[in-house]
Design an enzyme around this catalytic site. Sequence first.
Site, PDB file in Angstrom:
ATOM      1  N   GLY A 119     -15.727  67.261 -27.404  1.00  0.00           N
ATOM      2  CA  GLY A 119     -16.958  66.712 -28.606  1.00  0.00           C
ATOM      3  C   GLY A 119     -15.728  65.786 -29.459  1.00  0.00           C
ATOM      4  N   SER A 120     -14.365  64.871 -28.374  1.00  0.00           N
ATOM      5  CA  SER A 120     -14.008  64.074 -28.849  1.00  0.00           C
ATOM      6  C   SER A 120     -15.108  62.822 -29.470  1.00  0.00           C
ATOM      7  CB  SER A 120     -13.094  63.201 -28.133  1.00  0.00           C
ATOM      8  OG  SER A 120     -13.703  62.460 -27.061  1.00  0.00           O
ATOM      9  N   ASN A 121     -15.786  62.501 -29.411  1.00  0.00           N
ATOM     10  CA  ASN A 121     -16.790  61.779 -29.753  1.00  0.00           C
ATOM     11  C   ASN A 121     -17.503  62.391 -31.366  1.00  0.00           C
ATOM     12  OD1 ASN A 121     -17.072  59.054 -28.597  1.00  0.00           O
ATOM     13  ND2 ASN A 121     -17.814  59.921 -26.782  1.00  0.00           N
ATOM     14  N   MET A 179     -25.340  67.095 -22.407  1.00  0.00           N
ATOM     15  CA  MET A 179     -25.342  66.896 -20.617  1.00  0.00           C
ATOM     16  C   MET A 179     -26.868  67.330 -20.488  1.00  0.00           C
ATOM     17  SD  MET A 179     -22.130  65.326 -20.009  1.00  0.00           S
ATOM     18  CE  MET A 179     -22.769  64.964 -18.308  1.00  0.00           C
ATOM     19  N   ARG A 180     -27.165  67.207 -21.164  1.00  0.00           N
ATOM     20  CA  ARG A 180     -28.829  67.703 -20.664  1.00  0.00           C
ATOM     21  C   ARG A 180     -30.264  66.741 -21.118  1.00  0.00           C
ATOM     22  NH1 ARG A 180     -30.682  72.259 -19.511  1.00  0.00           N
ATOM     23  NH2 ARG A 180     -32.722  72.311 -20.407  1.00  0.00           N
ATOM     24  N   VAL A 184     -33.186  64.938 -22.375  1.00  0.00           N
ATOM     25  CA  VAL A 184     -33.956  64.846 -23.405  1.00  0.00           C
ATOM     26  C   VAL A 184     -35.331  64.731 -23.391  1.00  0.00           C
ATOM     27  CG1 VAL A 184     -32.765  65.083 -25.240  1.00  0.00           C
ATOM     28  CG2 VAL A 184     -34.061  63.624 -25.563  1.00  0.00           C
ATOM     29  N   ASN A 214     -27.324  57.826 -27.544  1.00  0.00           N
ATOM     30  CA  ASN A 214     -26.623  57.933 -26.483  1.00  0.00           C
ATOM     31  C   ASN A 214     -24.887  57.331 -26.282  1.00  0.00           C
ATOM     32  OD1 ASN A 214     -25.883  60.133 -24.286  1.00  0.00           O
ATOM     33  ND2 ASN A 214     -26.665  58.466 -22.815  1.00  0.00           N
ATOM     34  N   HIS A 217     -22.570  56.161 -22.815  1.00  0.00           N
ATOM     35  CA  HIS A 217     -22.658  56.532 -21.541  1.00  0.00           C
ATOM     36  C   HIS A 217     -21.842  56.186 -21.263  1.00  0.00           C
ATOM     37  CE1 HIS A 217     -24.333  57.147 -17.729  1.00  0.00           C
ATOM     38  NE2 HIS A 217     -23.220  56.100 -17.573  1.00  0.00           N
TER      39      HIS A 217
HETATM   40  C1  GRF Z   1     -18.050  60.497 -22.656  1.00  0.00           C
HETATM   41  O1  GRF Z   1     -17.265  60.417 -22.367  1.00  0.00           O
HETATM   42  C2  GRF Z   1     -19.389  59.997 -22.987  1.00  0.00           C
HETATM   43  O2  GRF Z   1     -19.626  59.124 -22.439  1.00  0.00           O
HETATM   44  C3  GRF Z   1     -20.505  60.846 -22.140  1.00  0.00           C
HETATM   45  O3  GRF Z   1     -19.802  62.365 -22.583  1.00  0.00           O
HETATM   46  C4  GRF Z   1     -18.362  61.995 -22.605  1.00  0.00           C
HETATM   47  C5  GRF Z   1     -18.519  63.670 -24.220  1.00  0.00           C
HETATM   48  O4  GRF Z   1     -16.783  63.442 -24.635  1.00  0.00           O
HETATM   49  N1  GRF Z   1     -21.667  60.701 -22.096  1.00  0.00           N
HETATM   50  P1  GRF Z   1     -16.579  63.874 -25.460  1.00  0.00           P
HETATM   51  O5  GRF Z   1     -17.020  65.537 -24.843  1.00  0.00           O
HETATM   52  O6  GRF Z   1     -16.890  63.636 -27.183  1.00  0.00           O
HETATM   53  O7  GRF Z   1     -15.164  64.243 -25.717  1.00  0.00           O
END
Ligand code: GRF
Length: 232
Positions: A47-49, A125-126, A128, A142, A144
């Site tokens: 969940g860092s994003n 990680m699914r 959709v 999304n 990536h």
């Molecule tokens: C990120 O590197 C994103 O590109 C990928 O999953 C990772 C999620 O990181 N799809 P976080 O959970 O937001 O830290």
Amino acid sequence: MQQDNKEYREKTIFNGLNGHSLISPFNSEKQLFDPKINLGILASGNGSNFENIIKSIQNNQLNAKISILIVNNPNCLAIKKALKYDIPYVIINHRDCNSRLEHDKLVLEKLEELSVELVVMAGWMRIVGEEIINKFKDRLINIHPSLLPSFKGVNAIQQAIDNRVTITGCTVHYVQKDVDSGSIIIQAAVPIKEQDSKETLRKRIQNMEHIILPLAIAKVAKNIRTSFKDNK
Ligand code: GRF
């Protein structure tokens, strides 16, 4: 051959991107839109994003509200972040569902119940299903960790290392039926350094993710607001 490759990598890194990352398309002007966009975030991991989107909102860089964090994994760290910032969250565990369709249906119901306007898959990680994709056409994005269309799917960072590319990066794109294949909204290029491990590279890519995801959200939100006005 090994030596040639090393020299080539160094030239590319130090003469090309000069050791730095590059964002494209880059727009230094803030994307302004009003009223706030109503976001739903889907996450499965750290969940860092997600946390970074929250901070962008708090810093007034993003005119948005997060109505819900949806996680499929009851142990994911994104939940801790939702608690820390007092963001509503729900666990929709795919293991409790009989089919992918059933899981998708529950996710979609929640998004619609809260009138979410833009869905951000931030480490979801699914895959959709088509129903969500169609309902949220041009409103489902999304992030990536590669320069798409290279290195789709899982382990994108390791794939880049294994393929000995000199530049990789991250991409925010619209979600389509085929995995990691919708149109690209914004990308950041990140040079791979000779001494990089997967972890050091991941860190630099994530730093760029944290920059481009809020930019992409703002860009898509502005499009949503503009087309809304046009349709009135
Ligand atoms: C990120 O590197 C994103 O590109 C990928 O999953 C990772 C999620 O990181 N799809 P976080 O959970 O937001 O830290």
